[in-house]
Design a protein around this motif. Structure first.
Motif, mmCIF file in Angstrom:
data_model
loop_
_atom_site.group_PDB
_atom_site.id
_atom_site.type_symbol
_atom_site.label_atom_id
_atom_site.label_comp_id
_atom_site.label_asym_id
_atom_site.label_seq_id
_atom_site.Cartn_x
_atom_site.Cartn_y
_atom_site.Cartn_z
ATOM 1 N N VAL A 1 2.226 8.187 0.051
ATOM 2 C CA VAL A 1 1.056 8.852 -0.271
ATOM 3 C C VAL A 1 0.939 10.181 0.358
ATOM 4 O O VAL A 1 0.251 11.022 0.618
ATOM 5 N N VAL A 2 1.486 9.580 2.459
ATOM 6 C CA VAL A 2 1.232 10.675 3.575
ATOM 7 C C VAL A 2 2.017 12.115 2.636
ATOM 8 O O VAL A 2 1.238 13.515 2.589
ATOM 9 N N GLU A 3 2.821 12.044 1.756
ATOM 10 C CA GLU A 3 3.598 13.512 1.835
ATOM 11 C C GLU A 3 2.402 13.846 0.230
ATOM 12 O O GLU A 3 2.840 15.236 0.325
ATOM 13 N N ARG A 4 2.157 13.387 -0.264
ATOM 14 C CA ARG A 4 0.901 13.763 -1.550
ATOM 15 C C ARG A 4 0.144 14.223 -1.062
ATOM 16 O O ARG A 4 -0.087 15.224 -1.282
ATOM 17 N N ILE A 5 -0.366 13.937 0.081
ATOM 18 C CA ILE A 5 -2.128 14.581 1.081
ATOM 19 C C ILE A 5 -1.516 15.621 0.825
ATOM 20 O O ILE A 5 -2.241 16.493 1.800
ATOM 21 N N LYS A 6 0.005 16.004 1.584
ATOM 22 C CA LYS A 6 0.616 17.243 2.962
ATOM 23 C C LYS A 6 0.869 18.447 1.330
ATOM 24 O O LYS A 6 -0.183 19.205 1.522
ATOM 25 N N ILE A 7 1.447 17.728 0.192
ATOM 26 C CA ILE A 7 1.295 19.119 -0.610
ATOM 27 C C ILE A 7 -0.059 19.152 -1.558
ATOM 28 O O ILE A 7 -0.571 20.431 -1.626
ATOM 29 N N ALA A 8 -1.021 18.180 -1.698
ATOM 30 C CA ALA A 8 -2.133 18.254 -2.151
ATOM 31 C C ALA A 8 -3.169 18.947 -0.812
ATOM 32 O O ALA A 8 -4.342 19.658 -1.247
ATOM 33 N N ARG A 9 -2.851 19.069 0.155
ATOM 34 C CA ARG A 9 -3.272 20.150 1.007
ATOM 35 C C ARG A 9 -3.387 21.854 0.792
ATOM 36 O O ARG A 9 -3.882 22.642 1.130
ATOM 37 N N GLY A 10 -2.112 22.020 0.227
ATOM 38 C CA GLY A 10 -1.350 23.570 -0.211
ATOM 39 C C GLY A 10 -2.096 23.881 -1.004
ATOM 40 O O GLY A 10 -1.964 24.984 -1.453
ATOM 41 N N PHE A 11 -3.145 23.108 -1.618
ATOM 42 C CA PHE A 11 -3.855 23.484 -3.160
ATOM 43 C C PHE A 11 -4.743 24.418 -3.184
ATOM 44 O O PHE A 11 -5.324 24.951 -3.378
ATOM 45 N N GLY A 12 -5.285 24.453 -1.496
ATOM 46 C CA GLY A 12 -6.793 25.548 -0.703
ATOM 47 C C GLY A 12 -7.504 24.389 -0.289
ATOM 48 O O GLY A 12 -7.403 23.446 0.093
ATOM 49 N N LEU B 1 -9.989 22.422 0.134
ATOM 50 C CA LEU B 1 -10.354 20.733 0.213
ATOM 51 C C LEU B 1 -11.372 20.395 -0.619
ATOM 52 O O LEU B 1 -11.714 18.845 -0.851
ATOM 53 N N SER B 2 -12.367 21.289 -0.258
ATOM 54 C CA SER B 2 -14.206 20.257 -0.872
ATOM 55 C C SER B 2 -14.070 20.802 -2.481
ATOM 56 O O SER B 2 -14.761 19.670 -3.198
ATOM 57 N N GLU B 3 -13.147 20.797 -2.887
ATOM 58 C CA GLU B 3 -12.785 21.237 -4.968
ATOM 59 C C GLU B 3 -11.663 20.920 -5.037
ATOM 60 O O GLU B 3 -11.252 21.140 -6.422
ATOM 61 N N SER C 1 -8.860 18.190 -6.180
ATOM 62 C CA SER C 1 -9.391 16.931 -6.422
ATOM 63 C C SER C 1 -7.642 16.028 -6.893
ATOM 64 O O SER C 1 -7.952 14.946 -6.032
ATOM 65 N N GLU C 2 -6.717 16.991 -6.370
ATOM 66 C CA GLU C 2 -5.208 16.234 -5.669
ATOM 67 C C GLU C 2 -5.750 15.973 -4.988
ATOM 68 O O GLU C 2 -4.868 14.350 -4.506
ATOM 69 N N TYR C 3 -5.784 16.195 -3.883
ATOM 70 C CA TYR C 3 -6.725 15.715 -1.819
ATOM 71 C C TYR C 3 -7.477 13.854 -2.055
ATOM 72 O O TYR C 3 -6.938 13.707 -1.855
ATOM 73 N N ASP C 4 -8.143 14.532 -3.264
ATOM 74 C CA ASP C 4 -8.960 13.549 -3.638
ATOM 75 C C ASP C 4 -8.431 12.605 -3.383
ATOM 76 O O ASP C 4 -8.505 11.258 -3.334
ATOM 77 N N ALA C 5 -7.680 12.519 -5.305
ATOM 78 C CA ALA C 5 -7.082 11.808 -5.280
ATOM 79 C C ALA C 5 -6.360 11.036 -4.574
ATOM 80 O O ALA C 5 -6.229 9.792 -4.033
ATOM 81 N N ALA C 6 -5.452 11.334 -3.947
ATOM 82 C CA ALA C 6 -4.153 11.094 -3.035
ATOM 83 C C ALA C 6 -5.160 10.560 -1.688
ATOM 84 O O ALA C 6 -4.398 9.027 -1.272
#
Length: 158
Positions: free
Chosen positions: A32-43, A45-47, A49-54
């Protein structure tokens, strides 16, 4: 402070919980920590969805860790009652027949922490188990159900 709830389980059930806890703490938490790190790279954070799901998944994993730790901490191991081999009690498998001419069914009565009806393990809090506990081979028992009372006869206790 409120009194902690006891969780009745077999030694096998406690071992499964300990294995789940180890998996959650070592592998699942890291995934899960890895998923959060990857999702942070998507731009933004307020919009994102990958980050929110993680983050939701992280909250679920952490909640489950607390829940499993509590269950292990408050575990009460079910000992097999060898003094009364014919009496239905926690940890025993009971076979009963629905009266007047129903099929035989067998269930192992376990604590709610390890109940799994698909594996034939029912919780000691279930209506069937509550009705059967303390009764012996040959006894007829009434099990209250939403569809009306069910009459059963205890055939075997192991």
């Amino acid at each position: 402070m409120a009194e902690e709830k006891s969780f009745y389980m077999t030694e096998e059930g406690k071992k499964k919980l300990e294995e789940e806890l180890e998996y959650l703490k070592t592998e699942r938490r890291q995934e899960v920590v890895e998923r959060i790190k990857i999702a942070r790279g998507f731009g933004d954070l307020s919009e994102n969805s990958e980050y929110d799901a993680a983050k939701d998944e992280q909250a679920f994993v952490e909640s489950r860790i607390v829940q499993v730790e509590n269950m292990i901490r408050n575990a009460v191991i079910i000992e097999n009652d060898t003094d009364n081999p014919d009496v239905v009690s926690l940890g025993k498998t009971v076979t009963f027949q629905e009266l007047p001419d129903g099929d035989e069914e067998s269930y192992t009565i376990v604590g709610s922490a390890e109940a799994d009806p698909f594996e034939g393990k029912i919780s000691n809090d279930s209506p069937i188990a509550k009705s059967l506990l303390g009764h012996s081979i040959g006894e007829e028992v009434v099990v209250p159900t939403p569809g009306g009372d069910l009459n059963v006869k205890i055939i075997n206790v192991e």
